[in-house]
Design an enzyme around this catalytic site. Sequence first.
Site, mmCIF file in Angstrom:
data_model
loop_
_atom_site.group_PDB
_atom_site.id
_atom_site.type_symbol
_atom_site.label_atom_id
_atom_site.label_comp_id
_atom_site.label_asym_id
_atom_site.label_seq_id
_atom_site.Cartn_x
_atom_site.Cartn_y
_atom_site.Cartn_z
ATOM 1 N N THR A 62 20.369 -57.046 -30.230
ATOM 2 C CA THR A 62 19.264 -57.064 -31.166
ATOM 3 C C THR A 62 18.928 -58.510 -31.515
ATOM 4 O O THR A 62 19.507 -59.454 -30.964
ATOM 5 C CB THR A 62 19.589 -56.213 -32.415
ATOM 6 O OG1 THR A 62 18.410 -56.086 -33.221
ATOM 7 C CG2 THR A 62 20.720 -56.806 -33.231
ATOM 8 N N LYS A 66 17.784 -61.210 -27.583
ATOM 9 C CA LYS A 66 17.330 -60.488 -26.395
ATOM 10 C C LYS A 66 16.940 -61.431 -25.254
ATOM 11 O O LYS A 66 17.131 -61.108 -24.084
ATOM 12 C CB LYS A 66 16.182 -59.549 -26.745
ATOM 13 C CG LYS A 66 16.610 -58.389 -27.651
ATOM 14 C CD LYS A 66 15.462 -57.438 -27.927
ATOM 15 C CE LYS A 66 15.913 -56.311 -28.852
ATOM 16 N NZ LYS A 66 14.836 -55.327 -29.099
ATOM 17 N N ASN A 87 18.045 -55.664 -23.896
ATOM 18 C CA ASN A 87 18.630 -55.083 -25.110
ATOM 19 C C ASN A 87 19.870 -54.249 -24.794
ATOM 20 O O ASN A 87 20.492 -53.705 -25.710
ATOM 21 C CB ASN A 87 17.600 -54.236 -25.870
ATOM 22 C CG ASN A 87 17.416 -52.853 -25.277
ATOM 23 O OD1 ASN A 87 17.557 -52.657 -24.068
ATOM 24 N ND2 ASN A 87 17.097 -51.888 -26.121
ATOM 25 N N GLY A 129 4.413 -60.893 -29.010
ATOM 26 C CA GLY A 129 5.769 -61.410 -28.915
ATOM 27 C C GLY A 129 6.639 -60.534 -28.045
ATOM 28 O O GLY A 129 6.158 -59.709 -27.252
ATOM 29 N N ALA A 131 8.561 -57.995 -28.774
ATOM 30 C CA ALA A 131 8.495 -56.553 -29.010
ATOM 31 C C ALA A 131 7.338 -55.928 -28.237
ATOM 32 O O ALA A 131 7.464 -54.832 -27.678
ATOM 33 C CB ALA A 131 8.357 -56.267 -30.499
ATOM 34 N N THR A 153 -3.271 -65.143 -32.420
ATOM 35 C CA THR A 153 -3.565 -66.231 -31.486
ATOM 36 C C THR A 153 -3.999 -65.624 -30.158
ATOM 37 O O THR A 153 -3.163 -65.153 -29.382
ATOM 38 C CB THR A 153 -2.316 -67.114 -31.270
ATOM 39 O OG1 THR A 153 -1.796 -67.521 -32.530
ATOM 40 C CG2 THR A 153 -2.660 -68.345 -30.439
ATOM 41 N N PRO A 154 -5.295 -65.578 -29.867
ATOM 42 C CA PRO A 154 -5.764 -64.871 -28.673
ATOM 43 C C PRO A 154 -5.233 -65.459 -27.378
ATOM 44 O O PRO A 154 -5.000 -64.727 -26.414
ATOM 45 C CB PRO A 154 -7.289 -64.981 -28.759
ATOM 46 C CG PRO A 154 -7.556 -66.110 -29.701
ATOM 47 C CD PRO A 154 -6.420 -66.126 -30.660
ATOM 48 N N LYS A 156 -2.309 -66.600 -26.690
ATOM 49 C CA LYS A 156 -0.983 -66.038 -26.409
ATOM 50 C C LYS A 156 -1.103 -64.622 -25.869
ATOM 51 O O LYS A 156 -0.413 -64.239 -24.920
ATOM 52 C CB LYS A 156 -0.136 -66.054 -27.670
ATOM 53 C CG LYS A 156 1.301 -65.609 -27.452
ATOM 54 C CD LYS A 156 2.123 -65.733 -28.728
ATOM 55 C CE LYS A 156 3.575 -65.309 -28.482
ATOM 56 N NZ LYS A 156 4.394 -65.405 -29.728
#
Length: 272
Positions: A62, A66, A87, A129, A131, A153-154, A156
């Site tokens: 966790t 990861k 994970n 991110g 997840a 943030t487009p 990214k």
Amino acid sequence: MPDQYAVIGNPVDHSQSPLIHAAFARQTGEDLEYGRLLAPKDAFCASANDFRTRGGRGLNVTLPFKGAAFRYAAFLSERASAAQAVNTLKFERGVIFGDNTDGAGLVNDLTQNLGRVLSGQRILLLGAGGAARGVIEPLLQQQPAQLTLANRTPDKAQRLARSFGGALEAGDYAALAGRQFDVIVNATSASLAGELPPLPPGVFARGALAYDMMYGKAETPFLAFARSQGAARLADGLGMLVEQAVESFFVWRGLRPDGAAVLKQLRQLQNA
């Protein structure tokens, strides 16, 4: 001596994984023990190696490890490679194998526990991110009508979308104005801070499902917003937690426990 497994993280004392895997062991009759392993933030590899050399058979990983687990594993599953995160670690015959069961956990919770058909649906994934990355490939495999990625943030979000070969579109939240989606999944950390991603009004289509990967006793700001916007169904990420654990258990033991039964127990504890 029972086979040893654990969840490694920092912090880790809040993890419900020991409770979940203890229930799985009782269900299946497997002889194992599952604990918590708090690792210093700069010593993941040393902590994992120590657990492995003491006979540990596998780890759930966790936050914030990861990415470190992805680099630590000698062999990776296809879904771990796609997610660029691990994970689930399996130690067997001197081999360190890394997998990622997060996306399977989300899809199984949506399709099995919540009964939502994802094929042909308009799906919006919030965040860009780790997840979000971890669930993109499993969501695409469900053949939605479209999968859209939105992030503050487009650039990214667009870089992440390009890494999946243009199979999804990406942009900022303002670009969602005037559009509607059947399933909206919050993969941002906003709920941890008690905040709401800046969604424009009107994004929830009729009959829409709002899903927050975070979970807890209180309704998250995202789910409260979804309710106010008329979303037909709300769900937190507790089912995803259980279902990714089912997949991890299968990686380790070759058996798939009944996740729905354990999820019911956790809901009862959550609401007590």
